[in-house]
Design an enzyme around this catalytic site. Sequence first.
Site, PDB file in Angstrom:
ATOM      1  N   HIS A 164       0.921  -1.312  -0.088  1.00  0.00           N
ATOM      2  CA  HIS A 164       0.039   0.041   0.079  1.00  0.00           C
ATOM      3  C   HIS A 164       0.838   1.238   0.234  1.00  0.00           C
ATOM      4  O   HIS A 164       2.257   1.147   0.285  1.00  0.00           O
ATOM      5  CB  HIS A 164      -1.019   0.041   1.181  1.00  0.00           C
ATOM      6  CG  HIS A 164      -0.161   0.028   2.560  1.00  0.00           C
ATOM      7  ND1 HIS A 164      -0.069  -1.123   3.290  1.00  0.00           N
ATOM      8  CD2 HIS A 164       0.208   1.175   3.379  1.00  0.00           C
ATOM      9  CE1 HIS A 164       0.417  -0.791   4.374  1.00  0.00           C
ATOM     10  NE2 HIS A 164       0.923   0.513   4.434  1.00  0.00           N
ATOM     11  N   ALA A 165       0.388   2.333  -0.242  1.00  0.00           N
ATOM     12  CA  ALA A 165       1.110   3.787   0.072  1.00  0.00           C
ATOM     13  C   ALA A 165       0.082   4.452   0.756  1.00  0.00           C
ATOM     14  O   ALA A 165      -1.017   4.361   1.055  1.00  0.00           O
ATOM     15  CB  ALA A 165       0.970   4.386  -1.556  1.00  0.00           C
TER      16      ALA A 165
END
Length: 136
Positions: A53-54
């Site tokens: 994820h970011a």
Amino acid sequence: MTTINDCKIIQLPKEEDPRGSLTYIYESNTVPFPIKRVFYIYDVPAGKDRGAHAHKECWQFIIAASGALEVYLNDGVNEKAVLLNRPFQGLLVPPGIWAQEREFTSGALCLVLASHEYSEGDYIHSFNEYKEWKLQ
């Protein structure tokens, strides 16, 4: 916008004596942000990944406190993998970088210091959505 070139290994203080080694961390000094959350990842089954994820706003500082792991980084254009295998080094990951922890060794302990408290709205879980977000 941040790039993978903004991700960097930071050497942590290491005190050694005959009794063993000690490493310490101070917020806004050793790591360049106030620490709002600390968590750790362990007992990761062989072949499984974490992360993927970011963050839109949250900075992370990732340490292999024990064992080793690889952190895959992607900024929407470039990618690289960073091996973490020393408890006196950490990987600084600014917001806007896709990160995935993988290749955990048996017994690895991944310690993460974060600049923000948990907020689901800060996460981008889909890589396609991440690429669209980076282009804004």
